[in-house]
Design a protein around this motif. Structure first.
Motif, PDB file in Angstrom:
ATOM      1  N   VAL A 207    -128.443  72.977  41.196  1.00 35.93           N
ATOM      2  CA  VAL A 207    -129.198  73.419  42.370  1.00 35.93           C
ATOM      3  C   VAL A 207    -130.642  72.948  42.301  1.00 35.93           C
ATOM      4  CG1 VAL A 207    -130.071  75.442  43.609  1.00 35.93           C
ATOM      5  CG2 VAL A 207    -127.707  75.377  42.827  1.00 35.93           C
ATOM      6  N   THR A 211    -132.105  70.378  45.009  1.00 34.61           N
ATOM      7  CA  THR A 211    -133.220  70.770  45.862  1.00 34.61           C
ATOM      8  C   THR A 211    -134.368  69.776  45.753  1.00 34.61           C
ATOM      9  OG1 THR A 211    -132.633  73.099  45.599  1.00 34.61           O
ATOM     10  CG2 THR A 211    -134.843  72.619  46.404  1.00 34.61           C
ATOM     11  N   ASN A 215    -133.124  67.430  48.721  1.00 29.21           N
ATOM     12  CA  ASN A 215    -133.776  68.019  49.881  1.00 29.21           C
ATOM     13  C   ASN A 215    -135.206  67.543  50.064  1.00 29.21           C
ATOM     14  OD1 ASN A 215    -131.426  69.415  50.267  1.00 29.21           O
ATOM     15  ND2 ASN A 215    -132.138  71.311  49.358  1.00 29.21           N
ATOM     16  N   LYS A 304    -123.335  71.330  47.733  1.00 30.38           N
ATOM     17  CA  LYS A 304    -123.960  71.971  48.883  1.00 30.38           C
ATOM     18  C   LYS A 304    -123.397  73.364  49.108  1.00 30.38           C
ATOM     19  CE  LYS A 304    -125.017  69.730  52.549  1.00 30.38           C
ATOM     20  NZ  LYS A 304    -124.925  68.960  53.785  1.00 30.38           N
ATOM     21  N   ASP A 307    -124.614  76.012  55.141  1.00 32.71           N
ATOM     22  CA  ASP A 307    -125.927  75.834  55.748  1.00 32.71           C
ATOM     23  C   ASP A 307    -126.609  77.164  56.041  1.00 32.71           C
ATOM     24  OD1 ASP A 307    -125.795  73.128  55.615  1.00 32.71           O
ATOM     25  OD2 ASP A 307    -125.211  72.815  57.699  1.00 32.71           O
ATOM     26  N   VAL A 310    -128.188  78.449  52.860  1.00 34.96           N
ATOM     27  CA  VAL A 310    -129.387  77.684  52.531  1.00 34.96           C
ATOM     28  C   VAL A 310    -130.545  78.085  53.442  1.00 34.96           C
ATOM     29  CG1 VAL A 310    -130.386  75.373  52.382  1.00 34.96           C
ATOM     30  CG2 VAL A 310    -128.019  75.752  51.673  1.00 34.96           C
ATOM     31  N   THR A 314    -133.699  80.004  51.927  1.00 38.69           N
ATOM     32  CA  THR A 314    -134.952  79.248  51.946  1.00 38.69           C
ATOM     33  C   THR A 314    -136.043  80.021  52.666  1.00 38.69           C
ATOM     34  OG1 THR A 314    -133.734  77.153  51.914  1.00 38.69           O
ATOM     35  CG2 THR A 314    -136.044  77.073  52.585  1.00 38.69           C
ATOM     36  N   PRO A 330    -132.948  79.088  47.362  1.00 41.74           N
ATOM     37  CA  PRO A 330    -131.593  78.553  47.178  1.00 41.74           C
ATOM     38  C   PRO A 330    -131.065  78.714  45.755  1.00 41.74           C
ATOM     39  CG  PRO A 330    -132.937  77.026  48.440  1.00 41.74           C
ATOM     40  CD  PRO A 330    -133.863  78.097  47.940  1.00 41.74           C
TER      41      PRO A 330
END
Length: 352
Positions: A207, A211, A215, A304, A307, A310, A314, A330
């Motif tokens: 993770v 991230t 991300n 993942k 959504d 997340v 977040t 996350p």
């Protein structure tokens, strides 16, 4: 036997007290420590490759990785932040002097719309131009004022910033050099089965890397593209809007479109059809596709989370921990889901 139980409980109590006290001692520098760990986890694969080439020089390998981290991530972030603060201060002065009026842009959009839509806007409560003007101007003034104030704060807290940076880099060096031995020590003291420990540790590492590597790269790319097209079209504050789009790109179901789409609508309704069409095409075909192309390559579909998880984690992380929360949120959500997935096996083991 009874005395040994008392001694063990006393030891555990002492262990908890000492650990909490040590955590409280480190709390003023938790951001520096946190990002030192994050960068160490993210750059460990690169460090391993470098160490494989010079196995007899672990200090040199760790220092080389640290320098690469500085050049690739930390220095660009410092330069971007300083430029962003300067631009925010400039926009604040323009709004305060009346040179920049967001409410005026909104009024132009309303006036350009067909009369048939005005009644519908009145029902939604967004047709009161003067009220919306005041809210937009006040919000823009407060936001730019905040950025302007950060320049003063950074100037006043330069010593604290430098100390935090030094702590982060110092910790990062030793985490890179001694990471494997530290990981083995942590693995020994975690009171779980080997299978569960490996699963949780792997989830934690996955993770964090997803991230940071996935991300953040995707968000930075979308923000850079959004700022670039705003600069090409001559929109004021392109750097500021690009950074805002980058932050919004971290949130699923929100994305950079929440910034560029209203600007495209403004262009269309005010007669700037070419600018509006260019912005829409660039936003959909370039900015929008970055997420679909880069994220699977950098993160991987198997890492993942849903959504909605997340998004909520977040937002909750940002609200609770500030800027650090886009990683912490996350991460806590992933560990929460992982621990609960282990719960049925733990119950079955307890029964047997």
């Amino acid at each position: 036997m009874r005395n040994s139980g008392i001694y063990f409980r006393s030891f555990v109590t002492l262990l908890i007290i000492v650990s909490v006290a040590f955590g409280w001692l480190l709390l003023p520098y938790y951001s520096a420590l946190f990002w030192g760990c994050v960068f160490a986890i993210s750059f460990t694969p690169l460090h391993r490759k470098l160490l494989a080439k010079i196995p007899a020089h672990p200090n040199t390998a760790a220092l080389g990785t640290l320098l690469l981290c500085l050049v690739a991530v930390i220095f660009p972030l410092i330069i971007l932040t300083s430029a962003l603060i300067r631009e925010g201060a400039t926009i604040y002065r323009r709004i305060e002097s009346g040179q920049l009026n967001l409410g005026l842009y909104y009024e132009r959009i309303i006036n350009a719309l067909p009369e048939s839509l005005h009644h519908w806007l009145e029902e939604l409560g967004v047709a009161d131009v003067f009220s919306i003007q005041e809210k937009l101007s006040a919000g823009a003034l407060e936001g730019s004022k905040f950025l302007a104030s950060q320049a003063v704060n950074i100037g006043q807290n330069t010593a604290g910033f430098l100390v935090s940076m030094a702590i982060m880099l110092y910790l990062l060096f030793f985490l890179l050099r001694d990471g494997p031995s530290l990981a083995r020590t942590i693995n020994l003291v975690i009171p779980l089965s080997d299978e569960h420990k490996q699963m949780l540790i792997q989830k934690f590492i996955t993770v964090v890397r997803a991230t940071v590597k996935g991300n953040i790269v995707v968000a930075a790319t979308q923000g850079a593209l959004g700022g670039f097209i705003f600069w090409v079209l001559g929109i004021d504050g392109a750097l500021l809007w690009g950074v805002i789009m980058a932050f919004l790109s971290l949130l699923p179901a929100v994305g950079a479109a929440i910034i560029w789409a209203p600007v495209a609508v403004y262009f269309l309704v005010t007669g700037a059809y070419w600018d509006g069409a260019i912005l829409i095409l660039f936003g959909v075909l370039v900015i929008g596709l970055v997420d679909n192309i880069l994220r699977p390559l950098l993160v991987g579909k198997d890492t993942k989370m849903p959504d909605y998880v997340v998004l909520i984690s977040t937002l909750g992380g940002l609200a609770t921990f500030g800027l650090n929360g886009f990683v912490i949120g996350p991460l806590l959500a992933a560990l929460f889901m992982s621990v609960w997935s282990l719960f049925p096996a733990a119950i079955n083991a307890q029964k047997t």
